[in-house]
Design an enzyme around this catalytic site. Structure first.
Site, short mmCIF file in Angstrom:
data_model
loop_
_atom_site.label_atom_id
_atom_site.label_comp_id
_atom_site.label_asym_id
_atom_site.label_seq_id
_atom_site.Cartn_x
_atom_site.Cartn_y
_atom_site.Cartn_z
N GLU A 170 5.98 3.22 0.00
CA GLU A 170 6.50 2.07 -0.74
C GLU A 170 6.71 0.88 0.19
O GLU A 170 6.41 -0.26 -0.16
CB GLU A 170 7.80 2.45 -1.44
CG GLU A 170 7.65 3.45 -2.58
CD GLU A 170 6.71 2.94 -3.66
OE1 GLU A 170 6.88 1.81 -4.13
OE2 GLU A 170 5.78 3.68 -4.02
N GLU A 190 0.77 -2.46 -6.18
CA GLU A 190 -0.06 -1.34 -6.62
C GLU A 190 -1.45 -1.39 -5.99
O GLU A 190 -2.02 -0.35 -5.64
CB GLU A 190 -0.17 -1.33 -8.16
CG GLU A 190 1.15 -1.14 -8.88
CD GLU A 190 1.88 0.13 -8.49
OE1 GLU A 190 1.21 1.14 -8.18
OE2 GLU A 190 3.13 0.12 -8.49
N ASP A 233 4.77 -2.70 0.03
CA ASP A 233 5.46 -3.99 -0.03
C ASP A 233 4.90 -4.96 1.00
O ASP A 233 4.60 -6.12 0.69
CB ASP A 233 6.96 -3.81 0.22
CG ASP A 233 7.68 -3.12 -0.92
OD1 ASP A 233 7.10 -3.02 -2.02
OD2 ASP A 233 8.83 -2.68 -0.71
#
Length: 485
Positions: free
Chosen positions: A198, A134, A202
């Site tokens: 995303e 996040e 990561d």
């Protein structure tokens, strides 16, 4: 403190002092797909939107105000932020009482975690992997970049996009993915852009994990377990809906983690204590089920693990008023670690429940000698003073506390209670007014301060202070309204 268990619609979060990001050798060649997004939104504007968002969130979500849990997640977050690149804002970390597995980030460095994460993360590194992911969304400015992408694909103006974004705040559980649904751009392009974000989060998150000393394999391990567990579920957790997790993404994160030095990360007693506290008080599990779970885990626990499990059992016993059983578990834990704030807080709960106020104050004052500015200990002390009906002494401490931590609703709530019990109506109105302001309820906040000003002597210092605060609140109200246009 049991007081904070009940206050789930407010926020306890301390501002984090951010050190310069630590530079380290990169084991990943990350594509530079643009972190500036300067044409979309300035960092200053992002912070404004983030502050407005937090006020809306306080009034609409069951925020966990527990000072120990807030201290823990803020400390964990600060460690990760200190080792992240491209940090441009302060960060705040909050916990939402929700058993669903999810986390989300928003403008201005705000990261929210659901309590459900503690039920599924088996180690501190696994929880840290979600937080690092996040943080990466924010440092890479994915939300601003998503708006920039939408602006290129649609005829909407930036003002319209921002307006749609503010509407999306009403459903923050959708997180950054919510921004993808605010325009008429093609579904496929939105999915591709979300998956790109995303994957990048990561990669950046794994690098932050490594620099921070956590197990980089925790991210693919946690994601794999979630994916396997809910692969055929008719209703997967929100985390999997807002964080698409195809097999290719899990494989990529696993391969990425293998490029970093492998290390054995020590057992984290703080994480396990925080986890037990969530299970005992914030997971929506009844007392008998929680005790069954702790007892089942104790059968196969190491001595270190047994400590946190017995702590969790003690909290359940306190909350179910089985004080003798709680004391039998807590006393040896506290004697072994008298400066452990988890144990100090639980002993305070036990003493207050049995009206042993002097004993609680003596213990806390001793702890404060070595940790004089710790907010958990200060709140515990003032909480005991209020419950012991030593309101004048509590008021003095809480005036200092709320000045130091103005965004902590716990301090304002205790101060309101102390003033009410002394019959000082104007002080109670002002404290309640601050709670309203923290929720963006400007009209109520201004009304409270207006009443407080009318109750004190004309021309007094109190009246001047209340009138000055009214002026400040009106400026904030106007700024807040302008953001929503």
């Amino acid at each position: 403190m049991q007081l904070f268990k009940k206050m789930t619609t407010s926020l306890l979060v301390a501002s984090l002092s951010l050190s310069s990001p630590v530079m380290a050798t990169s084991y990943s060649e990350l594509p530079d797909i643009g972190t500036v997004a300067a044409g979309t939104l300035s960092v200053e504007k992002e912070i404004e939107y983030g502050n407005a968002y937090m006020r809306m969130l306080r009034g609409s979500q069951p925020i966990v105000t527990d000072p120990l849990l807030s201290e823990y997640i803020s400390s964990l977050g600060a460690t990760l932020v200190a080792n992240a690149n491209d940090v441009k804002t302060p960060f705040e970390f909050i916990l939402i009482r929700n058993r669903d597995i999810n986390a989300f980030a928003f403008f201005g460095g705000h990261v929210a975690l659901h309590t459900g994460l503690f039920l599924h993360a088996q180690s501190e590194s696994e929880l840290a992997s979600v937080v690092a992911h996040e943080i990466a969304h924010l440092t890479q400015r994915h939300l601003a970049r998503a708006m920039e992408e939408q602006a290129r694909q649609t005829p909407l103006t930036m003002a319209a996009l921002v307006g749609s974004l503010m509407l999306a705040i009403a459903a923050p559980q959708a997180g950054i993915a919510a921004a993808q649904a605010t325009t008429a751009a093609s579904i496929q392009s939105r999915i591709n852009y979300t998956r790109s974000n995303e994957k990048e989060a990561d990669r950046v998150g794994i690098e932050t994990l490594s620099r921070s000393g956590f197990d980089v394999n925790a991210m693919p391990r946690f994601f794999t377990r979630l994916s396997d567990q809910y692969r055929f579920a008719s209703k997967p957790p929100q985390f999997l809906l807002t964080h698409p997790m195809p097999d290719a993404r899990i494989t990529d994160s696993r391969e990425r983690a293998q490029q970093y030095p492998q290390k054995t990360v020590p057992y984290s007693p703080e994480y396990q204590l925080a986890r037990s506290r969530v299970i005992a008080r914030y997971a929506g599990i009844d007392a008998s089920a929680a005790l069954d779970g702790f007892n089942r885990d104790l059968k196969k626990a190491s001595p270190a693990q047994a400590q946190s499990l017995n702590y969790g059992k003690a909290l359940v016993y306190i909350d179910s008023r089985q004080f003798d059983k709680a004391g039998a578990l807590l006393t040896p834990l506290y004697k072994a670690q008298p400066n452990n704030r988890f144990f100090l807080d639980a002993m305070t709960d036990l003493d207050v429940s049995q009206k042993h106020f002097d004993q609680a104050l003596k213990r806390l004052n001793t702890a404060l000698e070595s940790q004089p500015n710790n907010p958990v200990l200060l709140l515990n002390r003032d909480y005991v003073l209020v419950k012991a009906e030593k309101y004048k002494q509590a008021t003095s401490g809480l005036m200092q506390y709320t000045h130091r931590y103005p965004n902590d609703t716990n301090g304002w709530s205790l101060l309101q209670e102390a003033y009410d019990n002394q019959g000082i109506r104007h002080g109670a109105l002002a404290a309640q007014g601050e709670l309203y302001a923290l929720q963006g309820r400007w009209h109520k906040a201004i009304n409270n301060y207006t009443q407080a000003s009318q109750l004190v002597d004309l021309g007094s210092l109190d009246q001047a202070r209340y009138d000055a605060r009214i002026d400040q609140l009106r400026v904030e109200e106007a700024r807040y309204a302008a953001l929503q246009r």
